[in-house]
Motif scaffolding. Sequence first.
Motif, mmCIF file in Angstrom:
data_model
loop_
_atom_site.group_PDB
_atom_site.id
_atom_site.type_symbol
_atom_site.label_atom_id
_atom_site.label_comp_id
_atom_site.label_asym_id
_atom_site.label_seq_id
_atom_site.Cartn_x
_atom_site.Cartn_y
_atom_site.Cartn_z
ATOM 1 N N SER A 16 -0.009 0.529 -5.135
ATOM 2 C CA SER A 16 -0.539 -0.485 -5.856
ATOM 3 C C SER A 16 -0.533 -1.622 -5.759
ATOM 4 O O SER A 16 -0.738 -2.381 -7.205
ATOM 5 C CB SER A 16 -1.037 0.217 -7.382
ATOM 6 N N LEU A 17 0.109 -2.361 -4.692
ATOM 7 C CA LEU A 17 0.236 -3.448 -4.623
ATOM 8 C C LEU A 17 -0.934 -4.437 -3.242
ATOM 9 O O LEU A 17 -1.118 -3.770 -2.894
ATOM 10 C CB LEU A 17 2.042 -4.121 -4.178
ATOM 11 N N THR A 18 -0.433 -5.663 -3.390
ATOM 12 C CA THR A 18 -1.008 -6.646 -3.004
ATOM 13 C C THR A 18 -0.554 -6.064 -1.428
ATOM 14 O O THR A 18 0.971 -6.102 -0.966
ATOM 15 C CB THR A 18 -0.914 -8.054 -2.405
ATOM 16 N N GLU A 19 -1.481 -6.050 -0.371
ATOM 17 C CA GLU A 19 -0.939 -5.370 0.738
ATOM 18 C C GLU A 19 -0.513 -6.160 2.148
ATOM 19 O O GLU A 19 1.132 -5.876 2.622
ATOM 20 C CB GLU A 19 -2.135 -5.195 1.959
ATOM 21 N N TYR A 20 0.036 -7.806 2.032
ATOM 22 C CA TYR A 20 1.127 -8.476 2.451
ATOM 23 C C TYR A 20 2.034 -8.087 1.754
ATOM 24 O O TYR A 20 3.774 -8.970 2.843
ATOM 25 C CB TYR A 20 0.526 -10.415 2.018
ATOM 26 N N VAL A 21 2.419 -7.143 0.516
ATOM 27 C CA VAL A 21 3.999 -7.634 0.337
ATOM 28 C C VAL A 21 4.687 -6.366 1.177
ATOM 29 O O VAL A 21 5.472 -6.752 1.583
ATOM 30 C CB VAL A 21 3.860 -6.414 -1.084
ATOM 31 N N TRP A 22 3.873 -5.010 2.133
ATOM 32 C CA TRP A 22 4.446 -4.652 2.472
ATOM 33 C C TRP A 22 4.588 -5.502 4.174
ATOM 34 O O TRP A 22 5.695 -4.340 4.974
ATOM 35 C CB TRP A 22 3.566 -3.563 2.885
ATOM 36 N N PHE A 23 4.785 -6.346 4.503
ATOM 37 C CA PHE A 23 5.126 -7.378 5.481
ATOM 38 C C PHE A 23 6.153 -8.057 5.905
ATOM 39 O O PHE A 23 6.806 -8.265 6.680
ATOM 40 C CB PHE A 23 4.166 -8.067 5.762
ATOM 41 N N PHE A 24 6.907 -7.730 4.616
ATOM 42 C CA PHE A 24 8.553 -7.403 4.733
ATOM 43 C C PHE A 24 8.852 -9.370 4.520
ATOM 44 O O PHE A 24 10.107 -9.495 5.225
ATOM 45 C CB PHE A 24 9.183 -6.706 5.570
ATOM 46 N N GLU A 25 8.116 -10.168 4.653
ATOM 47 C CA GLU A 25 8.624 -11.315 5.168
ATOM 48 C C GLU A 25 9.664 -12.231 3.657
ATOM 49 O O GLU A 25 10.496 -13.055 4.729
ATOM 50 C CB GLU A 25 7.222 -12.315 4.686
#
Length: 204
Positions: A43-52
């Motif tokens: 339940s987190l913002t999708e962009y968090v999973w881009f590992f930027e």
Amino acid sequence: MCSQQRCGDWLSFSLIPPAVCCMAANILLYFPNGDSTYASANSLTEYVWFFEGICFSGVMMLIIAALLLTVEQYTCFACCCYPNKGCNPRCSRAGSPIIALLGVTFSGYCLIISSLALSQGPFCSTITGWTYPFKDTPGSYLTNSSLWLQCLKPYYVVEWNIILFSILIALSAFQVIVCFIKAIIELRILLCATHSVIVQPESI
């Protein structure tokens, strides 16, 4: 050469603290308000999973900094300490501009993704369920704190995302600038070294 070397050392070393901070900021995004349950529930913002921040402006930039420092130290040792041993900075630093431009690419990725995440807003629980309440008004929620009340859970997720993604944007922008300057310096060194090899002084 040695004065440029000291400048290059400083630029390369300056990439390390922002990289560590980017990794820390990205990790904190997985725990809004210090709560780990939202990460396990996805339940987190999708962009968090881009590992930027962890990968691109973090680990990869640490590798970039290490490579640049290694090349600089080798060149300094070979050319400044033993100038009569046939030192050719063009050969020893040939890969440095490419490494620096890779740094621009990696940190630029983090800058773009973090900007998109900040513009989209957080993924949170509202009265209508889990959604992106600010997705249709990109960026406007940043200046209207009254809209933040739409996010019921995670608590303070809007402030959490704004602060951490802003940190990622600022640090990755700094990395882009440093790597771009570093690439220009390295190209200048290569061009000067090439010129000194091609152009021979006239004999008197």
